[in-house]
Write a protein that holds these residues in place. Structure first.
Motif, PDB file in Angstrom:
ATOM      1  N   THR A 177       3.683   7.271  -1.828  1.00  0.00           N
ATOM      2  CA  THR A 177       3.900   8.669  -2.431  1.00  0.00           C
ATOM      3  C   THR A 177       2.623   9.248  -3.085  1.00  0.00           C
ATOM      4  N   GLY A 178       2.216  10.402  -2.778  1.00  0.00           N
ATOM      5  CA  GLY A 178       0.982  10.809  -3.694  1.00  0.00           C
ATOM      6  C   GLY A 178      -0.155  10.671  -3.062  1.00  0.00           C
ATOM      7  N   GLU A 179      -0.524   9.785  -2.287  1.00  0.00           N
ATOM      8  CA  GLU A 179      -1.788   9.239  -1.605  1.00  0.00           C
ATOM      9  C   GLU A 179      -2.278  10.147  -0.588  1.00  0.00           C
ATOM     10  N   SER A 180      -3.537  10.263  -0.409  1.00  0.00           N
ATOM     11  CA  SER A 180      -3.931  10.711   0.833  1.00  0.00           C
ATOM     12  C   SER A 180      -4.993  10.060   1.321  1.00  0.00           C
ATOM     13  N   ALA A 181      -5.398  10.500   2.608  1.00  0.00           N
ATOM     14  CA  ALA A 181      -6.754   9.871   3.110  1.00  0.00           C
ATOM     15  C   ALA A 181      -7.195  10.723   4.500  1.00  0.00           C
ATOM     16  N   LEU A 182      -8.487  10.527   4.321  1.00  0.00           N
ATOM     17  CA  LEU A 182      -9.254  11.066   5.489  1.00  0.00           C
ATOM     18  C   LEU A 182      -9.883  10.102   6.307  1.00  0.00           C
ATOM     19  N   TYR A 183      -9.763  10.033   7.659  1.00  0.00           N
ATOM     20  CA  TYR A 183     -10.036   8.891   8.415  1.00  0.00           C
ATOM     21  C   TYR A 183     -10.346   9.588   9.946  1.00  0.00           C
ATOM     22  N   ASN A 184     -11.003   8.693  10.798  1.00  0.00           N
ATOM     23  CA  ASN A 184     -11.634   9.102  12.020  1.00  0.00           C
ATOM     24  C   ASN A 184     -11.342   7.970  12.969  1.00  0.00           C
ATOM     25  N   ASP A 185     -11.552   7.861  14.175  1.00  0.00           N
ATOM     26  CA  ASP A 185     -11.268   7.038  15.302  1.00  0.00           C
ATOM     27  C   ASP A 185     -12.188   6.078  15.474  1.00  0.00           C
ATOM     28  N   GLN A 186     -13.220   5.916  14.283  1.00  0.00           N
ATOM     29  CA  GLN A 186     -14.233   4.877  14.373  1.00  0.00           C
ATOM     30  C   GLN A 186     -13.893   3.914  13.159  1.00  0.00           C
ATOM     31  N   GLY A 187     -12.648   3.894  12.429  1.00  0.00           N
ATOM     32  CA  GLY A 187     -12.394   3.043  11.553  1.00  0.00           C
ATOM     33  C   GLY A 187     -13.024   3.392  10.192  1.00  0.00           C
ATOM     34  N   MET A 188     -13.632   4.652  10.012  1.00  0.00           N
ATOM     35  CA  MET A 188     -14.082   4.926   8.684  1.00  0.00           C
ATOM     36  C   MET A 188     -12.983   5.633   7.993  1.00  0.00           C
ATOM     37  N   LYS A 189     -12.935   5.458   6.531  1.00  0.00           N
ATOM     38  CA  LYS A 189     -11.983   6.219   5.953  1.00  0.00           C
ATOM     39  C   LYS A 189     -12.254   6.514   4.337  1.00  0.00           C
ATOM     40  N   VAL A 190     -11.565   7.712   3.738  1.00  0.00           N
ATOM     41  CA  VAL A 190     -11.889   7.616   2.325  1.00  0.00           C
ATOM     42  C   VAL A 190     -10.259   7.665   2.237  1.00  0.00           C
ATOM     43  N   HIS A 191     -10.030   6.635   1.173  1.00  0.00           N
ATOM     44  CA  HIS A 191      -8.305   6.591   0.691  1.00  0.00           C
ATOM     45  C   HIS A 191      -8.330   6.860  -0.654  1.00  0.00           C
ATOM     46  N   LEU A 192      -7.521   7.883  -0.920  1.00  0.00           N
ATOM     47  CA  LEU A 192      -7.325   8.321  -2.361  1.00  0.00           C
ATOM     48  C   LEU A 192      -6.008   7.353  -2.777  1.00  0.00           C
ATOM     49  N   THR A 193      -6.081   6.318  -3.420  1.00  0.00           N
ATOM     50  CA  THR A 193      -4.956   5.700  -3.767  1.00  0.00           C
ATOM     51  C   THR A 193      -4.407   5.969  -4.971  1.00  0.00           C
ATOM     52  N   GLU A 194      -3.424   5.159  -5.738  1.00  0.00           N
ATOM     53  CA  GLU A 194      -2.627   5.387  -6.807  1.00  0.00           C
ATOM     54  C   GLU A 194      -3.570   4.871  -8.058  1.00  0.00           C
ATOM     55  N   THR A 195      -4.508   3.735  -7.441  1.00  0.00           N
ATOM     56  CA  THR A 195      -5.507   2.861  -8.352  1.00  0.00           C
ATOM     57  C   THR A 195      -6.823   3.292  -8.189  1.00  0.00           C
ATOM     58  N   GLY A 196      -7.184   4.164  -7.417  1.00  0.00           N
ATOM     59  CA  GLY A 196      -8.604   4.500  -7.236  1.00  0.00           C
ATOM     60  C   GLY A 196      -8.944   4.983  -5.762  1.00  0.00           C
ATOM     61  N   ILE A 197     -10.143   5.276  -5.744  1.00  0.00           N
ATOM     62  CA  ILE A 197     -10.592   5.835  -4.286  1.00  0.00           C
ATOM     63  C   ILE A 197     -11.473   4.433  -3.518  1.00  0.00           C
ATOM     64  N   VAL A 198     -11.059   4.494  -2.356  1.00  0.00           N
ATOM     65  CA  VAL A 198     -11.500   3.427  -1.383  1.00  0.00           C
ATOM     66  C   VAL A 198     -12.129   3.968  -0.217  1.00  0.00           C
ATOM     67  N   ILE A 199     -13.611   3.779  -0.321  1.00  0.00           N
ATOM     68  CA  ILE A 199     -14.547   4.228   0.978  1.00  0.00           C
ATOM     69  C   ILE A 199     -14.761   3.177   1.862  1.00  0.00           C
ATOM     70  N   ASP A 200     -14.203   3.216   3.113  1.00  0.00           N
ATOM     71  CA  ASP A 200     -14.508   2.022   4.091  1.00  0.00           C
ATOM     72  C   ASP A 200     -15.533   2.892   5.270  1.00  0.00           C
ATOM     73  N   GLY A 201     -16.496   2.394   5.280  1.00  0.00           N
ATOM     74  CA  GLY A 201     -17.687   2.910   6.370  1.00  0.00           C
ATOM     75  C   GLY A 201     -17.428   2.223   7.712  1.00  0.00           C
TER      76      GLY A 201
END
Length: 173
Positions: free
Chosen positions: A99-123
């Motif tokens: 709850t409260g988290e957001s993510a931006l992602y695509n079909d290539q496995g890349m993502k920016v995940h705004l988590t409750e503990t921080g931001i995860v960028i996966d290239g």
């Protein structure tokens, strides 16, 4: 003698039957060239839908891959002019967001995940590029930068400010 209430009800039912309500469909093709993307898709009844305007939130744009589900509203109740107001691709969506988290992602496995503990960028195994930035500040909440970059291939000493190309980095590079 006919009941006037039943006659009115029947007339209303006939008129409403000619108005198509919002429905679901599946993307088959996207034309992303114009100011508003146009989608071709297949509707619930198996009909081919052409030139559906794909409305998206300001500041965000995406090109949904084939197979993406959508919800469309036929303007004026007619299928000939529909707009897409939402889309979802269950096979690509990031599951189990808290709850409260957001993510931006695509079909290539890349993502920016705004988590409750921080931001995860996966290239997604691809390069991550930050461009047109005159300065990059990476700071702790107190304004200090006591961190170090790991596996950068940079032979820079830790701490202080550094310049790589025309970009300044502050912190422990």
């Amino acid at each position: 003698m006919n009941n006037p209430i039943k006659m009115i009800d029947e007339r209303i039912r006939r008129k409403l039957a000619g108005i198509r309500l919002a429905f679901r469909g599946v993307v088959t093709l996207v034309n992303a060239a114009g100011g508003v993307q146009l989608v071709q898709g297949t509707g619930l009844n198996g009909e081919t839908l052409q030139g559906i305007e794909y409305f998206q939130h300001f500041g965000f744009t995406s090109n949904p891959p084939e197979g993406t589900m959508f919800v469309t509203i036929p303007l004026g109740g007619r299928t000939v002019h529909c707009i897409i107001v939402g889309s979802e691709n269950a096979s690509l969506r990031l599951p189990n967001l808290k709850t409260g988290e957001s993510a931006l992602y695509n079909d290539q496995g890349m993502k920016v995940h705004l988590t409750e503990t921080g931001i995860v960028i996966d290239g997604g195994g691809k390069p991550v590029k930050i461009q047109n930035a005159s300065e990059i500040d990476i700071l702790n909440p107190d304004g200090t930068a006591p961190f170090e970059f790991v596996n950068t291939g940079c032979a820079c000493p830790l701490g202080g400010n550094h310049v790589m190309g025309s970009t300044k980095f502050k912190g422990g590079i």
